[in-house]
Design a protein around this motif. Structure first.
Motif, mmCIF file in Angstrom:
data_model
loop_
_atom_site.group_PDB
_atom_site.id
_atom_site.type_symbol
_atom_site.label_atom_id
_atom_site.label_comp_id
_atom_site.label_asym_id
_atom_site.label_seq_id
_atom_site.Cartn_x
_atom_site.Cartn_y
_atom_site.Cartn_z
ATOM 1 N N LEU A 149 -36.463 24.393 -3.928
ATOM 2 C CA LEU A 149 -37.298 24.801 -2.796
ATOM 3 C C LEU A 149 -37.297 26.312 -2.622
ATOM 4 C CD1 LEU A 149 -36.537 22.127 -0.048
ATOM 5 C CD2 LEU A 149 -38.786 22.698 -0.996
ATOM 6 N N GLU A 150 -36.158 26.933 -2.750
ATOM 7 C CA GLU A 150 -36.063 28.385 -2.568
ATOM 8 C C GLU A 150 -36.843 29.141 -3.633
ATOM 9 O OE1 GLU A 150 -31.704 29.033 -0.442
ATOM 10 O OE2 GLU A 150 -31.914 29.295 -2.576
ATOM 11 N N LEU A 151 -36.570 28.817 -4.893
ATOM 12 C CA LEU A 151 -37.129 29.615 -5.987
ATOM 13 C C LEU A 151 -38.573 29.245 -6.302
ATOM 14 C CD1 LEU A 151 -34.004 29.771 -8.326
ATOM 15 C CD2 LEU A 151 -34.968 31.586 -6.930
ATOM 16 N N VAL A 152 -38.895 27.963 -6.303
ATOM 17 C CA VAL A 152 -40.278 27.565 -6.623
ATOM 18 C C VAL A 152 -41.238 28.080 -5.549
ATOM 19 C CG1 VAL A 152 -41.827 25.589 -6.877
ATOM 20 C CG2 VAL A 152 -39.606 25.576 -7.992
ATOM 21 N N ARG A 153 -40.812 28.020 -4.298
ATOM 22 C CA ARG A 153 -41.653 28.552 -3.221
ATOM 23 C C ARG A 153 -41.979 30.020 -3.464
ATOM 24 N NH1 ARG A 153 -40.057 33.102 -0.072
ATOM 25 N NH2 ARG A 153 -41.542 33.221 1.656
ATOM 26 N N LEU A 154 -40.977 30.830 -3.824
ATOM 27 C CA LEU A 154 -41.216 32.247 -4.075
ATOM 28 C C LEU A 154 -42.027 32.457 -5.353
ATOM 29 C CD1 LEU A 154 -37.861 33.947 -3.055
ATOM 30 C CD2 LEU A 154 -40.113 34.370 -2.080
ATOM 31 N N ILE A 155 -41.731 31.670 -6.375
ATOM 32 C CA ILE A 155 -42.460 31.827 -7.642
ATOM 33 C C ILE A 155 -43.947 31.544 -7.450
ATOM 34 C CG2 ILE A 155 -42.756 30.802 -9.932
ATOM 35 C CD1 ILE A 155 -39.705 30.447 -10.007
ATOM 36 N N VAL A 156 -44.253 30.466 -6.723
ATOM 37 C CA VAL A 156 -45.663 30.117 -6.478
ATOM 38 C C VAL A 156 -46.349 31.203 -5.647
ATOM 39 C CG1 VAL A 156 -47.170 28.472 -5.299
ATOM 40 C CG2 VAL A 156 -45.292 27.642 -6.728
ATOM 41 N N LYS A 157 -45.666 31.674 -4.625
ATOM 42 C CA LYS A 157 -46.267 32.703 -3.770
ATOM 43 C C LYS A 157 -46.478 34.007 -4.530
ATOM 44 C CE LYS A 157 -45.604 35.199 0.563
ATOM 45 N NZ LYS A 157 -44.721 35.423 1.746
ATOM 46 N N VAL A 158 -45.449 34.424 -5.279
ATOM 47 C CA VAL A 158 -45.565 35.674 -6.040
ATOM 48 C C VAL A 158 -46.631 35.551 -7.122
ATOM 49 C CG1 VAL A 158 -44.335 37.181 -7.642
ATOM 50 C CG2 VAL A 158 -43.216 36.401 -5.550
ATOM 51 N N ALA A 159 -46.735 34.396 -7.745
ATOM 52 C CA ALA A 159 -47.776 34.188 -8.754
ATOM 53 C C ALA A 159 -49.158 34.322 -8.131
ATOM 54 C CB ALA A 159 -47.603 32.819 -9.403
ATOM 55 N N PHE B 39 -44.252 28.962 4.199
ATOM 56 C CA PHE B 39 -43.393 29.264 3.055
ATOM 57 C C PHE B 39 -42.003 29.719 3.515
ATOM 58 C CE2 PHE B 39 -47.366 29.222 0.760
ATOM 59 C CZ PHE B 39 -46.989 28.744 -0.474
ATOM 60 N N LEU B 40 -41.949 30.387 4.674
ATOM 61 C CA LEU B 40 -40.643 30.745 5.213
ATOM 62 C C LEU B 40 -39.835 29.506 5.577
ATOM 63 C CD1 LEU B 40 -41.490 33.811 7.514
ATOM 64 C CD2 LEU B 40 -40.297 33.829 5.323
ATOM 65 N N TYR B 41 -40.530 28.500 6.114
ATOM 66 C CA TYR B 41 -39.844 27.244 6.429
ATOM 67 C C TYR B 41 -39.273 26.602 5.161
ATOM 68 C CZ TYR B 41 -41.624 27.259 11.230
ATOM 69 O OH TYR B 41 -41.878 27.576 12.540
ATOM 70 N N LEU B 42 -40.064 26.630 4.099
ATOM 71 C CA LEU B 42 -39.583 26.049 2.842
ATOM 72 C C LEU B 42 -38.349 26.803 2.334
ATOM 73 C CD1 LEU B 42 -42.906 25.349 0.895
ATOM 74 C CD2 LEU B 42 -41.417 23.698 2.038
ATOM 75 N N LEU B 43 -38.394 28.139 2.469
ATOM 76 C CA LEU B 43 -37.246 28.940 2.038
ATOM 77 C C LEU B 43 -36.003 28.602 2.859
ATOM 78 C CD1 LEU B 43 -35.990 31.285 0.414
ATOM 79 C CD2 LEU B 43 -36.878 32.834 2.176
ATOM 80 N N LEU B 44 -36.184 28.458 4.173
ATOM 81 C CA LEU B 44 -35.049 28.158 5.044
ATOM 82 C C LEU B 44 -34.512 26.744 4.805
ATOM 83 C CD1 LEU B 44 -36.323 29.815 8.356
ATOM 84 C CD2 LEU B 44 -34.481 30.615 6.877
#
Length: 392
Positions: free
Chosen positions: A254-264, A214-219
């Motif tokens: 990529l930035e926001l959906v990755r975090l939204i999915v993880k936080v969900a 997920f960090l890779y996706l954020l980067l």
């Protein structure tokens, strides 16, 4: 035929009476000679007089009495003012709504303002006859050009305001441009270094708990956004106009959906823990959700590019400044735009929707243990991306 009659009468020194008009070069041809045309003044023209005249066919009868017609028809010719005839195409060119107003042709306005008197016509005819060439072919170009040169100040007075014009490249705020390029370049370098460090320390506990994938996706998303910022800061071209919305919108997703999915997923785990329930979340399902949303965004961008891709456009602005030669300056600027604005509205509302969902997720996980709490990261992304979306 009338011209031949005039010439024959002059050659034979015979008397001749007929009608003629002004302005006309025949008056200038014989002016100052014994054949000079003398006006015969008749009673002023009235409607009754004009209506009492013979028709054209009756004027050619063999009977002189019938040919002459009634005395009631003996009067001056009605005045025939000189009209300016302007082609509609000239008017359309001067007020074309598809063309920037700064580029409108002044020809129609010039024709509207242009005035020439009978005396001016006589001057042109006199110059024409003095040349002694092409007397009856009515080729007045050289004489007209000579008259224009001699009356150039008068002709300039007919020019519409803000003409003539000269096109110059618009000034760019160099400081803002360089600052944007430097900031975007720094962001790109920082993201690249962060990706290297994440890869190097990917086996550490902190990295594992943060989910390296997920960090890779954020980067990757951040790299796309910083690259898109570079493309926007640079002078526009047809390639950058297409590439910039692609990488920026995909990067935001990529930035926001990755975090939204993880936080969900984290919220779901914490909720199950509070209820003392067991729950299994598969990593594959999380990546599938992220890739599915990014795929939909990529599909939308593909349709946009295929149907109405952004391309480099030019806009001209008329300024209040003049050159040293008295020409009004028209500045030219370049920007990227599609024919329809609906594509920009869709991407704008999509980014706003992601920010709203991220706000909700950040609020829900505010009390979660700090080892799993990513509300601060979400808050930073929400703040920065809100600024980016509004400025963009």
């Amino acid at each position: 035929e009338l011209l031949q009659i005039h010439m024959a009468a002059n050659a034979t020194k015979a008397h001749f009476i007929g009608y003629w008009w002004r302005p006309e070069p025949l008056h200038e041809l014989w002016y100052g000679t014994d054949a000079h045309l003398i006006s015969v003044y008749l009673p002023p023209a009235t409607n009754d007089c004009i209506n009492s005249r013979n028709s054209i066919d009756q004027r050619c009868l063999d009977d002189p009495v019938l040919e002459a017609g009634s005395r009631l028809g003996a009067c001056e010719e009605p005045p025939n003012p000189i009209y300016k005839v302007v082609a509609k195409s000239l008017c359309d060119l001067g007020k074309d709504p598809t063309v920037d107003q700064a580029l409108w042709s002044p020809a129609h306005l010039l024709a509207e303002r242009f005035e020439i008197t009978a005396l001016d016509y006589n001057d042109i005819f006199d110059k024409w006859l003095q040349r002694g060439t092409d007397k009856w072919n009515y080729d007045l170009r050289d004489s007209a050009c000579e008259w224009v040169i001699e009356n150039i100040d008068l002709m300039k007075s007919y020019l519409p305001e803000t003409y003539p014009r000269v096109i110059e490249k618009g000034e760019i705020n160099a400081k803002l441009l360089y600052a944007s390029i430097i900031m975007a370049s720094i962001a790109t370098v920082v993201v690249t270094m962060a990706a290297f460090l994440v890869f190097r320390y990917r086996t550490h506990r902190v990295m594992k708990s943060s989910q390296v994938e997920f960090l890779y996706l954020l980067l990757v998303g951040t790299f796309f956004v910083s690259t898109g910022s570079l493309l926007i800061a640079a002078p526009p071209s047809n390639i950058s106009c297409v590439a910039a919305p692609w990488v920026i919108n995909l990067g935001y997703t990529l930035e926001l959906v990755r975090l939204i999915v993880k936080v969900a997923a984290i919220n779901q785990l914490m909720e199950a823990a509070r209820k003392m329930q067991r729950i299994v979340i598969h990593r594959k399902s999380l990546f599938t959700a992220v890739m599915l949303v990014c795929g939909l965004v990529a599909l939308f961008m593909t349709v946009w590019i295929a149907l109405d891709h952004p391309h480099k456009q030019t806009v001209y602005d008329l300024t209040d400044e003049k050159t040293e030669h008295g020409e009004w300056i028209v500045t030219v600027h370049y920007y990227c735009k599609s024919e329809y604005n609906v594509w920009y509205y869709v991407t704008f509302f999509w980014n706003v929707l992601l920010l709203i969902i991220a706000c909700v997720m950040a609020f829900q996980m505010r009390h979660i243990h700090k080892n799993f709490n990513e509300s601060q990261i979400l808050a930073i992304l929400i703040y920065s991306h809100s600024l980016f979306v509004l400025l963009h």
